[in-house]
Scaffold this active site. Structure first.
Site, mmCIF file in Angstrom:
data_model
loop_
_atom_site.group_PDB
_atom_site.id
_atom_site.type_symbol
_atom_site.label_atom_id
_atom_site.label_comp_id
_atom_site.label_asym_id
_atom_site.label_seq_id
_atom_site.Cartn_x
_atom_site.Cartn_y
_atom_site.Cartn_z
ATOM 1 N N ASP A 163 10.849 9.565 -2.669
ATOM 2 C CA ASP A 163 11.174 8.447 -1.783
ATOM 3 C C ASP A 163 12.681 8.213 -1.864
ATOM 4 O OD1 ASP A 163 9.314 5.926 -0.515
ATOM 5 O OD2 ASP A 163 11.429 5.503 -0.840
ATOM 6 N N ASP A 200 5.007 9.103 5.664
ATOM 7 C CA ASP A 200 4.516 7.724 5.820
ATOM 8 C C ASP A 200 5.757 6.876 6.091
ATOM 9 O OD1 ASP A 200 3.024 5.441 5.844
ATOM 10 O OD2 ASP A 200 2.570 5.429 3.706
ATOM 11 N N CYS A 224 2.512 2.235 9.982
ATOM 12 C CA CYS A 224 1.614 1.081 10.084
ATOM 13 C C CYS A 224 2.145 0.172 11.188
ATOM 14 C CB CYS A 224 1.461 0.348 8.762
ATOM 15 S SG CYS A 224 3.011 -0.125 7.961
#
Length: 432
Positions: A263, A309, A362
């Site tokens: 990340d 993601d 999302c």
């Protein structure tokens, strides 16, 4: 505290949020610190009132004709909690810590509670500046889709197949939680929210500490399954964060093959190590960036599946974070789009010929979803979106086809259609 006193406290907290323009969690925390007499049940009930008021902020203000915290709470009690005007009036007696009695105008407005003629952004409780974007995705279903985002979210659990043989075994070990099997994910268990909006303290359960279950929305479970990773593959989870999807991918791979979890923000990776150990995961290598240096340069062109993601506005999670919708600004969307562009470009260098990029957000905004992929494919030749039927067949999720909303390049999950958070997923295959 009495129910009426809790209403007064919720109005006070909303006034603080409005005056100081800060997240609800901060305002609720400060209120609790300055009112130590309030017990945990009181604080939970007040938080539930505040979040319900934020869910229906626009429509509550519309029916009450005012945007004050009091008007929003009163309107919410009518629209969200379903209280009739007499019940609302009983809570507003003006006695002790109760709100002041209803005015004649408030009583009339509560009686009619009419959203007829309200603009879509009011009827659906969302910022009006994103209406055109949402219209592109939902068309005539716009208001009903957005109203579904005003509901409370359930607590979903994912059964960890590295530690337990089946969902049924985990379910039978937790009868006191009242969980039911999720309708779409074959690995999910669902617990309905309590009256105060909270779920049980799952983290204290022995089965959680043993790694049998993880807290994960059913939508998040589904998009992880859509990645279709297999034992023996080489996988990069490029935006791993706390590791929720990393854990799901590892279970799908049965601890065979290799996952590289990284990340850009090293702080977000901090929880992943304990979670991997608890879940019994042995095929994940955590790559923590140092001084913003790329931690996976050595893997360029070698990876079977890159899971992105992506950082996004989180519009699809508004059931859980209702105050976030009113803090969303056009500048926030612009920042996220630039981040999505960067992470997709990084994924393109990692994936081998014949490999795939699994792109997940999302969000329900097309700018972050189909538009982001269209722009990526303009920048990079040799990537083709996988058709919906092939995505579902490869992941053995054909049963969700009628529930999901097909888009130009992927699929959209929504609370209305799938009962999940609003997730988007697409798969781009790199030409051999």
């Amino acid at each position: 505290m009495t129910p009426a006193a809790r209403i007064s406290a919720a109005i006070e907290v909303l006034a603080d949020i409005e005056a100081r323009r800060r997240p609800a969690t901060d305002a609720l925390k400060d209120w609790g610190l300055s009112h130590r007499f309030a017990g945990s049940k009181d604080r939970a009930a007040i938080a539930s009132l505040v979040y319900d008021a934020l869910r229906r902020k626009a429509s509550a203000a519309w029916i009450m004709g005012e945007t004050t915290p009091r008007a929003i709470v009163l309107g919410m009690l009518r629209l969200q909690r379903g209280l009739d005007p007499a019940a609302v009036a009983a809570l507003c007696s003006g006695e002790r810590f109760a709100p002041e009695p209803l005015t004649a105008d408030e009583s009339v407005r509560l009686e009619s509670a009419d959203l007829g003629g309200a603009p879509a952004a009011v009827a659906g409780d969302f910022p009006d500046w994103i209406e055109l974007s949402l219209q592109r995705v939902f068309g005539e279903d716009l208001i009903s889709e957005m109203r579904a985002l005003t509901a409370r979210a359930p607590l979903d659990l994912r059964v960890n197949t590295l530690k337990v043989s089946s969902r049924e075994e985990a379910h039978d070990a937790l009868p006191h939680l009242g969980a039911v099997e999720t309708p779409l994910s074959p690995l999910g268990l669902r617990i309905a929210p309590g009256e105060d909006g909270r779920g049980p303290a799952v983290q204290s359960e022995p089965e959680f500490r043993k790694g049998w279950i993880e807290i994960q929305d059913e939508g998040s479970q589904l998009v992880a399954l859509l990645a279709g990773v297999k034992p023996g593959e080489q996988v990069v989870d490029l935006c791993a964060g706390g590791g929720g999807k990393t854990l799901a991918l590892a279970a799908m791979m049965e601890n065979h093959g290799q996952i590289y979890a990284t990340d850009n923000d090293a702080r977000r990776l901090a929880p992943i190590h304990d979670r991997l150990a608890r879940a019994g995961v042995r095929n994940v290598q955590v790559r923590t960036p140092r001084a913003k240096a790329d931690a996976v340069t050595d893997l360029d062109g070698k990876i079977d599946c890159v899971v992105v993601d992506a950082p996004c506005t989180g519009v699809g999670t508004w059931r859980r974070n209702p105050d976030a919708k009113w803090r969303l600004r056009p500048g926030s969307l612009d920042v996220r789009r630039k981040e999505q562009e960067a992470v997709l470009d990084r994924a393109a260098r990692l994936v081998r010929p014949g490999g795939r990029i699994v792109y997940i957000t999302c969000s329900i905004l097309p700018e972050e979803n189909d538009d982001a992929l269209a722009a990526f494919m303009e920048r990079h030749d040799g990537f083709t979106p996988l058709p919906l039927t092939k995505i579902l067949d490869a992941s053995r999720l054909g049963h969700i086809e009628k529930a999901v909303r097909a888009t130009a390049h992927g699929l959209q999950l929504t609370p209305l259609r799938t009962g999940t958070d609003g997730f988007y997923a697409a798969i781009l295959v790199r030409n051999p």
